[in-house]
Design an enzyme around this catalytic site. Structure first.
Site, PDB file in Angstrom:
ATOM      1  N   PRO A  79       0.836  -1.202   0.000  1.00 37.76           N
ATOM      2  CA  PRO A  79       0.000   0.000   0.000  1.00 37.76           C
ATOM      3  C   PRO A  79       0.870   1.251   0.000  1.00 37.76           C
ATOM      4  CG  PRO A  79      -0.287  -1.263   2.046  1.00 37.76           C
ATOM      5  CD  PRO A  79       0.662  -2.035   1.190  1.00 37.76           C
TER       6      PRO A  79
ATOM      7  N   ASP B 233      15.180   3.406   3.518  1.00 37.02           N
ATOM      8  CA  ASP B 233      14.235   2.674   2.665  1.00 37.02           C
ATOM      9  C   ASP B 233      14.959   2.039   1.484  1.00 37.02           C
ATOM     10  OD1 ASP B 233      12.386   3.796   4.363  1.00 37.02           O
ATOM     11  OD2 ASP B 233      10.969   4.334   2.774  1.00 37.02           O
TER      12      ASP B 233
ATOM     13  N   GLY C 195       4.417   4.229   4.994  1.00 37.33           N
ATOM     14  CA  GLY C 195       5.666   3.985   5.710  1.00 37.33           C
ATOM     15  C   GLY C 195       6.201   2.580   5.474  1.00 37.33           C
ATOM     16  N   LEU C 196       5.762   1.938   4.395  1.00 39.43           N
ATOM     17  CA  LEU C 196       6.203   0.571   4.133  1.00 39.43           C
ATOM     18  C   LEU C 196       7.224   0.507   2.996  1.00 39.43           C
ATOM     19  CD1 LEU C 196       2.735  -1.214   4.506  1.00 39.43           C
ATOM     20  CD2 LEU C 196       4.621  -1.230   6.136  1.00 39.43           C
ATOM     21  N   GLY C 197       7.619   1.673   2.500  1.00 40.86           N
ATOM     22  CA  GLY C 197       8.697   1.721   1.514  1.00 40.86           C
ATOM     23  C   GLY C 197       8.258   1.449   0.090  1.00 40.86           C
ATOM     24  N   SER C 198       6.983   1.740  -0.233  1.00 41.95           N
ATOM     25  CA  SER C 198       6.516   1.367  -1.579  1.00 41.95           C
ATOM     26  C   SER C 198       7.305   2.072  -2.686  1.00 41.95           C
ATOM     27  CB  SER C 198       5.016   1.630  -1.740  1.00 41.95           C
ATOM     28  OG  SER C 198       4.745   3.007  -1.698  1.00 41.95           O
ATOM     29  N   SER C 199       7.649   3.345  -2.502  1.00 41.30           N
ATOM     30  CA  SER C 199       8.341   4.046  -3.603  1.00 41.30           C
ATOM     31  C   SER C 199       9.734   3.457  -3.823  1.00 41.30           C
ATOM     32  CB  SER C 199       8.408   5.551  -3.349  1.00 41.30           C
ATOM     33  OG  SER C 199       9.150   5.827  -2.173  1.00 41.30           O
ATOM     34  N   ALA C 200      10.457   3.191  -2.744  1.00 35.55           N
ATOM     35  CA  ALA C 200      11.804   2.615  -2.894  1.00 35.55           C
ATOM     36  C   ALA C 200      11.728   1.194  -3.452  1.00 35.55           C
ATOM     37  CB  ALA C 200      12.527   2.614  -1.549  1.00 35.55           C
ATOM     38  N   ALA C 201      10.728   0.428  -3.011  1.00 32.65           N
ATOM     39  CA  ALA C 201      10.614  -0.952  -3.495  1.00 32.65           C
ATOM     40  C   ALA C 201      10.264  -0.973  -4.989  1.00 32.65           C
ATOM     41  CB  ALA C 201       9.560  -1.711  -2.691  1.00 32.65           C
TER      42      ALA C 201
HETATM   43  O1  PMV Z   1       9.000   6.126   3.849  1.00 33.43           O
HETATM   44  P1  PMV Z   1       8.725   6.101   5.295  1.00 33.43           P
HETATM   45  O2  PMV Z   1       7.401   6.642   5.690  1.00 33.43           O
HETATM   46  O3  PMV Z   1       9.079   4.798   5.952  1.00 33.43           O
HETATM   47  O4  PMV Z   1       9.757   7.133   5.963  1.00 33.43           O
HETATM   48  C1  PMV Z   1      11.116   6.898   5.893  1.00 33.43           C
HETATM   49  C2  PMV Z   1      11.739   7.119   7.198  1.00 33.43           C
HETATM   50  C3  PMV Z   1      12.060   8.552   7.574  1.00 33.43           C
HETATM   51  O5  PMV Z   1      13.068   8.442   8.568  1.00 33.43           O
HETATM   52  C4  PMV Z   1      10.858   9.261   8.164  1.00 33.43           C
HETATM   53  C5  PMV Z   1      12.588   9.366   6.413  1.00 33.43           C
HETATM   54  C6  PMV Z   1      13.960   8.964   5.933  1.00 33.43           C
HETATM   55  O6  PMV Z   1      14.370   9.473   4.889  1.00 33.43           O
HETATM   56  O7  PMV Z   1      14.646   8.185   6.609  1.00 33.43           O
END
Ligand code: PMV
Length: 317
Positions: free
Chosen positions: A100, A151, A104-110
Site C-alpha cells: 500500500p 528505505d 511507511g512501508l517503503g513502496s516508492s523505494a521498493a
Molecule cells: O518512507 P517512510 O514513511 O518509511 O519514511 C522513511 C523514514 C524517515 O526516517 C521518516 C525518512 C527517511 O528518509 O529516513
C-alpha cells in the site's frame, strides 16, 4: 533478453525513523509478504498476466508520462541506463506493487528497486548491492526530497539491517518473537513529516540534541536486545521510541489509539513506524500472541495487519 524481470519487497522500521535523517542509526526489517515485481521491455510489448497488486507503468525518457507515483522509479532507471552507457534508451517498465502506498512501508523505494533490477536483467547488467542502493536512493531523493537512505537499503536487503549515514550491515537476531504491523488506512506524507521535524529540531537546538542522544541510546539498546534475545526490554524501548516520535510531532490520535490497543491485547511494546502523520503501527509480541494482537488491532480500526516472525527467512518470495 527481450524482457527483464526484477523484485523487491516492503520494509518496516523497528526504530530510528526521523532521527536517522539527523545522523542516528535506524533498524529495519524486510517485509517479504508485500512484494513488488517489475517487468521491463520494448514499449508496448510489456504485459503482466497475473497481478500481485496495483499495476503502474512508465516509459523512460518520455515527457508524456510524468505520472507522479512513478517519478522516483523512473529517475532511478534513467540514471541506471546512463551508467550502463545506454543514455536515451526508451524502455517501458510495468511495476506490479502489493505494497500500500504512503504507509511507511517503503513502496516508492521498493518500486524503484524492482524496476532497476528488471532493467539490469533486460540488458544483462550485473548489479551489486551498492549500485542498486545508489540508484534507488537517487529516485528517493526525487520522490521524498532529502531521504536518509534507510528505505533504499531495506527494500532490497535479504535480512534485517542496521543502517546509518548511507551504510548498512546485517543485524544479528537471536530473538524469537513476532512483529505485528497494522495499517491505520490513512496516508502518511513523508516529505511533509520530515520537513516538520527538521523545523522543530532547528528551532530548539538544545532539545534537538537531547532527543537525538536519547534516540541513539534507544536504538543501541534495541540492537543489543535483538542480538541477546531479550523481548521485554525491547518492547519497552519501542514504547519509549514512540513517545520520542510523539514529542517530534509525527504521531496522530489514530496511531496512538492502535499503540494502546496493541498494549491492551498483550503486546510487549508498540510504536508508529515510518514517517508518521498516518501510515502504520508496529507491535512486538510473543510469537503465540501475534494473532490475538493482530485481531485486536483490526477491531480497534486497523484497515489491514501483517505478522512477521523476527527470525523468519527474509528473502523475497
Ligand atoms: O518512507 P517512510 O514513511 O518509511 O519514511 C522513511 C523514514 C524517515 O526516517 C521518516 C525518512 C527517511 O528518509 O529516513
Amino acid at each position: 533478453n527481450i524482457r527483464g524481470a526484477g523484485r523487491a519487497h516492503a520494509k518496516t522500521i523497528l526504530v530510528g525513523e526521523h532521527t536517522v535523517v539527523h545522523g542516528t542509526p535506524a533498524l529495519a526489517f524486510p517485509l517479504p509478504a508485500l512484494s513488488v515485481r517489475a517487468i521491463a521491455g520494448p514499449v508496448g510489448a510489456v504485459k503482466v498476466n497475473s497481478s500481485v497488486g496495483q499495476q503502474l507503468r512508465f516509459v523512460t525518457e518520455s515527457t508524456s508520462d510524468q505520472t507522479e507515483p512513478m517519478s522516483g522509479p523512473r529517475v532511478a532507471v534513467e540514471e541506471a541506463l546512463r551508467r550502463w552507457g545506454k543514455a536515451g534508451a526508451v524502455v517501458e517498465v510495468v511495476v506490479d506493487c502489493a505494497i500500500p502506498h504512503a504507509r511507511g512501508l517503503g513502496s516508492s523505494a521498493a518500486c524503484a528497486g524492482a524496476a532497476v533490477r528488471a532493467v539490469a536483467d533486460l540488458y544483462g547488467e550485473s548489479l551489486d548491492a551498492t549500485e542498486l542502493y545508489e540508484l534507488v536512493q537517487r529516485g528517493e531523493q526525487v520522490a521524498h526530497g532529502r531521504a536518509s537512505g534507510v528505505d533504499a537499503s531495506a527494500v532490497s536487503a535479504d535480512g534485517p539491517i542496521w543502517f546509518q549515514a548511507g551504510v548498512s550491515r546485517p543485524l544479528t537476531i537471536n530473538l524469537d518473537a513476532a512483529l505485528v504491523i497494522a495499517d491505520t488506512g490513512t496516508y502518511g506524507a513523508t516529505q511533509r513529516a520530515v520537513a516538520a521535524v527538521r523545523r522543530k529540531l532547528e528551532r530548539e537546538p538544545l532539545r534537538a540534541n537531547r532527543l537525538l542522544r536519547r534516540a541513539e541510546e534507544l536504538i543501541g539498546s534495541a540492537a543489543a536486545d535483538l542480538s541477546a534475545g531479550r523481548a521485554e526490554p525491547l518492547g519497552s524501548t519501542l514504547l519509549a521510541f514512540h513517545d520520542l516520535l510523539d514529542e517530534l510531532g509525527v504521531s496522530t490520535p489514530q496511531l496512538d489509539n492502535l499503540v494502546t490497543a496493541a498494549m491492551k491485547a498483550g503486546a510487549l511494546g508498540a510504536k508508529l513506524t515510518g514517517a508518521g502523520h498516518g501510515g502504520c503501527v508496529l507491535a512486538l509480541t510473543e510469537t503465540g500472541d501475534a494473532e490475538r494482537v493482530s485481531a485486536a488491532l483490526r477491531r480497534a480500526g486497523a484497515a489491514q495487519t501483517w505478522i512477521l516472525g523476527t527470525r523468519e527467512p527474509h528473502t523475497t518470495p
